[in-house]
Design an enzyme around this catalytic site. Structure first.
Site, PDB file in Angstrom:
ATOM      1  N   CYS A   1       1.018  -1.189  -0.047  1.00 20.71           N
ATOM      2  CA  CYS A   1       0.092  -0.119  -0.023  1.00 20.71           C
ATOM      3  C   CYS A   1       0.859   1.294  -0.042  1.00 20.71           C
ATOM      4  O   CYS A   1       1.424   1.336  -0.790  1.00 20.71           O
ATOM      5  CB  CYS A   1      -0.898   0.030   1.126  1.00 20.71           C
ATOM      6  SG  CYS A   1      -2.410   1.013   1.066  1.00 20.71           S
TER       7      CYS A   1
ATOM      8  N   HIS B   1      -4.647  -4.197  -0.109  1.00 17.77           N
ATOM      9  CA  HIS B   1      -4.322  -4.916   1.143  1.00 17.77           C
ATOM     10  C   HIS B   1      -4.709  -6.100   1.108  1.00 17.77           C
ATOM     11  O   HIS B   1      -5.833  -6.440   1.740  1.00 17.77           O
ATOM     12  CB  HIS B   1      -5.303  -4.010   2.449  1.00 17.77           C
ATOM     13  CG  HIS B   1      -4.480  -2.917   2.709  1.00 17.77           C
ATOM     14  ND1 HIS B   1      -3.427  -2.843   3.535  1.00 17.77           N
ATOM     15  CD2 HIS B   1      -4.793  -1.320   2.461  1.00 17.77           C
ATOM     16  CE1 HIS B   1      -3.004  -1.546   3.899  1.00 17.77           C
ATOM     17  NE2 HIS B   1      -4.013  -0.569   3.106  1.00 17.77           N
TER      18      HIS B   1
ATOM     19  N   GLU C   1      -3.562  -8.407   2.459  1.00 19.55           N
ATOM     20  CA  GLU C   1      -3.138  -9.231   3.706  1.00 19.55           C
ATOM     21  C   GLU C   1      -4.570  -8.921   4.950  1.00 19.55           C
ATOM     22  O   GLU C   1      -4.369  -9.481   5.916  1.00 19.55           O
ATOM     23  CB  GLU C   1      -2.033  -8.739   4.358  1.00 19.55           C
ATOM     24  CG  GLU C   1      -2.060  -7.527   5.274  1.00 19.55           C
ATOM     25  CD  GLU C   1      -2.170  -5.905   4.260  1.00 19.55           C
ATOM     26  OE1 GLU C   1      -2.197  -5.052   4.898  1.00 19.55           O
ATOM     27  OE2 GLU C   1      -2.125  -6.020   2.918  1.00 19.55           O
TER      28      GLU C   1
END
Length: 308
Positions: A142, A235, A237
């Protein structure tokens, strides 16, 4: 193989409850193999949550992974206790003499600031330059990816008229890439940012390859052979509830925010969100670790001597 993290790290109990294989330090010392050395420069305010998210993805690899938590030395965290930082983190200066098979730099909630106005920008640029000689492969996430793309290639970021927020479909531009082995032709990935990079700027840099993108939110994943870099602008994750918590926080604060795109069933914030990216998140991090493992020198001291 399990992931090796400090025995008392709060993320450990969460991962064990989820079934992620976690190795205690005593057992790891008895194994006659060299674990993958992965560093995590955690710039997110909720450090415990980010530790857990990334350890979860690193912990499903068949390789033994030893995770070192790193923080900016000159920056004082507002949302993480000093005790936690002292117990589990090292400053970059404390690890600067080490070599890593992989090094991750996270996002940070400062994307609307010009890079040069970030209080720790000078230290971060030194760290980015350090990865060229001390990390075999780097994974930027990011804002961390935007910062790295600007530092290395002057790829600009642009402010959006409204926040890109939700779960968006992305397409696989490079099925033959080792990083995308096993990926579907299209897939869902969480997005939460006020800025973007643009495909035309990436295409202008010959060393960069655009692996994933979305018609709605633009570039997502870029690779670079130089120093084996990956730039993830979204994102992947995130936990199942990360977007919900961001939405609820903004609603409670009276901030104007739209319901996250394609996140809640039937766009209803009263319903439990569905995680439609988990498998691809595990796949991407597994592919990254596997690629690093296959190409990294066995002797860590050899990392960086040939430019990567």
């Amino acid at each position: 193989m399990p992931i090796r993290i400090p025995d008392q790290l709060p993320a450990r109990d969460i991962l064990v409850r989820e079934g992620v294989s976690v190795m205690d330090e005593h057992t790891a010392m008895r194994q006659d193999i060299r674990p993958m050395q992965i560093g995590l420069l955690n710039l997110m305010p909720n450090k415990t949550r980010t530790e857990t998210q990334l350890a979860r993805l690193l912990g499903v690899s068949p390789l033994q992974v030893e995770l070192t938590l790193v923080r900016i030395g000159a920056h004082r965290a507002k949302n993480t206790s000093e005790e936690h930082l002292i117990s589990f983190y090292q400053t970059w200066e404390e690890v600067a003499d080490r070599k890593f098979d992989g090094f991750i730099i996270t996002g940070a909630p400062i994307e609307l600031l010009p890079f040069h106005e970030v209080t720790y920008w000078d230290e971060l640029t030194r760290i980015l330059d350090w990865t060229k000689t001390n990390a075999h492969s780097s994974f930027f996430i990011c804002w961390g990816a935007m910062a790295a793309a600007w530092h290395f290639h002057k790829v600009p970021k642009y402010t959006l008229d409204k926040k890109a927020f939700g779960v968006f479909r992305h397409r696989n531009n490079a099925p033959a890439s080792t990083y995308l082995a096993g990926f579907s032709d299209d897939f869902a990935i969480p997005v939460s940012r006020w800025t973007e990079v643009r495909s035309s700027d990436i295409a202008a840099v010959p060393d960069l390859e655009l692996l994933m993108e979305s018609d709605q939110t633009g570039p997502c994943l870029v690779s670079e052979k130089t120093c084996n870099r990956l730039y993830m602008f979204n994102h992947i994750e995130y936990d199942s509830t990360s977007l919900k918590e961001e939405y609820d926080r903004d609603v409670a604060a009276g901030t104007s925010i739209e319901v996250p795109h394609e996140y809640y069933p039937e766009n209803d914030p009263g319903r439990k969100p569905l995680n439609r990216w988990r498998s691809h998140a595990h796949l991407l991090f597994g592919n990254w670790l596997n690629q690093a493992y296959q190409t990294t020198p066995y002797d860590l001291n050899e990392i960086g001597k040939d430019g990567g």
